[in-house]
Design a protein around this motif. Structure first.
Motif, mmCIF file in Angstrom:
data_model
loop_
_atom_site.group_PDB
_atom_site.id
_atom_site.type_symbol
_atom_site.label_atom_id
_atom_site.label_comp_id
_atom_site.label_asym_id
_atom_site.label_seq_id
_atom_site.Cartn_x
_atom_site.Cartn_y
_atom_site.Cartn_z
ATOM 1 N N GLY A 136 2.368 8.629 -4.796
ATOM 2 C CA GLY A 136 2.423 10.080 -4.772
ATOM 3 C C GLY A 136 2.213 10.710 -3.405
ATOM 4 N N GLN A 137 1.885 9.902 -2.404
ATOM 5 C CA GLN A 137 1.643 10.431 -1.060
ATOM 6 C C GLN A 137 2.875 10.368 -0.163
ATOM 7 O OE1 GLN A 137 -1.891 8.765 0.767
ATOM 8 N NE2 GLN A 137 -2.870 8.541 -1.226
ATOM 9 N N ARG A 138 3.859 9.574 -0.580
ATOM 10 C CA ARG A 138 5.049 9.359 0.237
ATOM 11 C C ARG A 138 6.295 9.360 -0.636
ATOM 12 N NH1 ARG A 138 3.522 6.897 5.103
ATOM 13 N NH2 ARG A 138 1.382 6.165 5.120
ATOM 14 N N GLN A 139 7.409 9.726 -0.021
ATOM 15 C CA GLN A 139 8.707 9.548 -0.669
ATOM 16 C C GLN A 139 9.131 8.102 -0.396
ATOM 17 O OE1 GLN A 139 11.783 12.018 1.039
ATOM 18 N NE2 GLN A 139 13.169 11.652 -0.649
ATOM 19 N N GLU A 162 0.810 -1.214 0.000
ATOM 20 C CA GLU A 162 0.000 0.000 0.000
ATOM 21 C C GLU A 162 0.849 1.273 0.000
ATOM 22 O OE1 GLU A 162 -2.593 -0.355 3.386
ATOM 23 O OE2 GLU A 162 -3.985 -1.680 2.324
ATOM 24 N N GLU A 163 1.933 1.281 0.775
ATOM 25 C CA GLU A 163 2.722 2.501 0.939
ATOM 26 C C GLU A 163 3.821 2.671 -0.107
ATOM 27 O OE1 GLU A 163 4.003 3.013 4.995
ATOM 28 O OE2 GLU A 163 1.983 2.628 5.763
ATOM 29 N N ALA A 164 4.307 1.557 -0.693
ATOM 30 C CA ALA A 164 5.442 1.670 -1.612
ATOM 31 C C ALA A 164 5.328 0.803 -2.855
ATOM 32 C CB ALA A 164 6.736 1.328 -0.874
ATOM 33 N N GLY A 165 4.276 0.026 -2.986
ATOM 34 C CA GLY A 165 4.130 -0.835 -4.155
ATOM 35 C C GLY A 165 5.050 -2.040 -4.136
ATOM 36 N N VAL A 166 5.594 -2.355 -2.969
ATOM 37 C CA VAL A 166 6.535 -3.471 -2.860
ATOM 38 C C VAL A 166 5.781 -4.776 -2.651
ATOM 39 C CG1 VAL A 166 8.376 -4.472 -1.441
ATOM 40 C CG2 VAL A 166 8.428 -2.048 -2.041
ATOM 41 N N VAL A 167 6.150 -5.765 -3.434
ATOM 42 C CA VAL A 167 5.596 -7.106 -3.326
ATOM 43 C C VAL A 167 6.749 -8.023 -2.925
ATOM 44 C CG1 VAL A 167 4.500 -9.006 -4.573
ATOM 45 C CG2 VAL A 167 3.873 -6.626 -5.101
ATOM 46 N N GLY A 168 6.477 -8.874 -1.951
ATOM 47 C CA GLY A 168 7.517 -9.793 -1.508
ATOM 48 C C GLY A 168 6.963 -10.785 -0.512
ATOM 49 N N ARG A 169 7.859 -11.595 0.006
ATOM 50 C CA ARG A 169 7.485 -12.638 0.963
ATOM 51 C C ARG A 169 7.888 -12.195 2.363
ATOM 52 N NH1 ARG A 169 10.163 -16.312 3.379
ATOM 53 N NH2 ARG A 169 12.026 -16.033 2.107
ATOM 54 N N ALA A 170 6.895 -12.057 3.246
ATOM 55 C CA ALA A 170 7.152 -11.673 4.633
ATOM 56 C C ALA A 170 7.424 -12.915 5.467
ATOM 57 C CB ALA A 170 5.972 -10.906 5.202
ATOM 58 N N ASP A 171 8.444 -12.839 6.286
ATOM 59 C CA ASP A 171 8.766 -13.918 7.216
ATOM 60 C C ASP A 171 7.633 -14.026 8.226
ATOM 61 O OD1 ASP A 171 9.857 -15.600 9.208
ATOM 62 O OD2 ASP A 171 11.872 -14.871 8.786
#
Length: 163
Positions: free
Chosen positions: A130-133, A80-89
Motif C-alpha cells: 500500500g505504500q508503493r505502486q 519488502e517493496e513488492a512482495g516478490v520472491v525469487g532467486r537473485a543472481d
C-alpha cells in the motif's frame, strides 16, 4: 630571511584540502537493487515500483545490510517493496548512478549495484504493501516508463541479458 613551510606542505599532506573539498563533494553511497524479471507474452516483464515520496518509477532498492551478501539484500528489497520472491543472481549485472531523495528535500548521490532476480511468486502481504505502486511491464515499456535516465540507459545497455 628564512621562510619555513609547514610540514603538511613539504611532505605533500593534503588533508586540509581534502577537508575543504569534502564541503563541496560527497562520494557516492552504494545502494543495492533488484531487477525482477518474469516471462511475458513477447518479452520478459520487468518490475518497477514507485518511490514513496515522489512516485517516480524505479527498481526496488535499498542500502546494503552488513549481515547479508549483496544479492541477498536485493532479494530482500524485492520482497519488502513488492512482495516478490525469487532467486537473485549472486553476480551483479552492473551499476548505474542515481540520487536518493532525502526528507529535507536534498538529494544524495548514489551508485546502484543491480542484481537480476528470477521471479518465483508474488505474495499478497509484504512490509510495504500500500505504500508503493507496483508495475510489471514488458521490457520495452519499462524502459519508457522508468523515471531515471541512468536506469533507462542501464536497461537498454543490458537488453540482451534481460529481454
Amino acid at each position: 630571511m628564512k621562510v619555513s613551510l609547514s610540514r603538511s606542505f613539504v611532505k605533500g599532506d593534503a588533508s586540509w584540502l581534502q577537508g575543504l573539498l569534502g564541503l563541496f563533494y560527497k562520494p557516492a553511497r552504494l545502494q543495492i537493487a533488484a531487477l525482477c524479471m518474469r516471462p511475458g507474452v513477447t518479452e520478459n516483464e520487468i518490475l518497477l515500483v514507485s518511490t514513496r515520496d515522489t512516485g517516480r518509477l524505479i527498481l526496488p532498492k535499498g542500502w546494503p545490510e552488513s549481515d547479508k551478501q549483496d544479492h541477498e539484500t536485493a532479494a530482500t528489497e524485492a520482497y519488502e517493496e513488492a512482495g516478490v520472491v525469487g532467486r537473485a543472481d549472486p553476480c551483479a549485472l552492473g551499476t548505474f548512478s542515481s540520487y536518493k531523495g532525502r526528507s529535507d528535500g536534498s538529494k544524495l548521490r548514489t551508485r546502484v549495484l543491480v542484481f537480476k532476480l528470477q521471479f518465483e511468486k508474488q505474495l499478497s502481504k509484504f512490509p510495504e504493501l500500500g505504500q508503493r505502486q507496483i508495475l510489471w511491464l514488458p521490457f520495452s515499456e519499462a524502459v519508457d516508463r522508468a523515471n531515471e535516465n541512468n536506469l533507462k540507459r542501464f536497461l537498454r545497455h543490458h537488453r540482451a541479458e534481460i529481454a
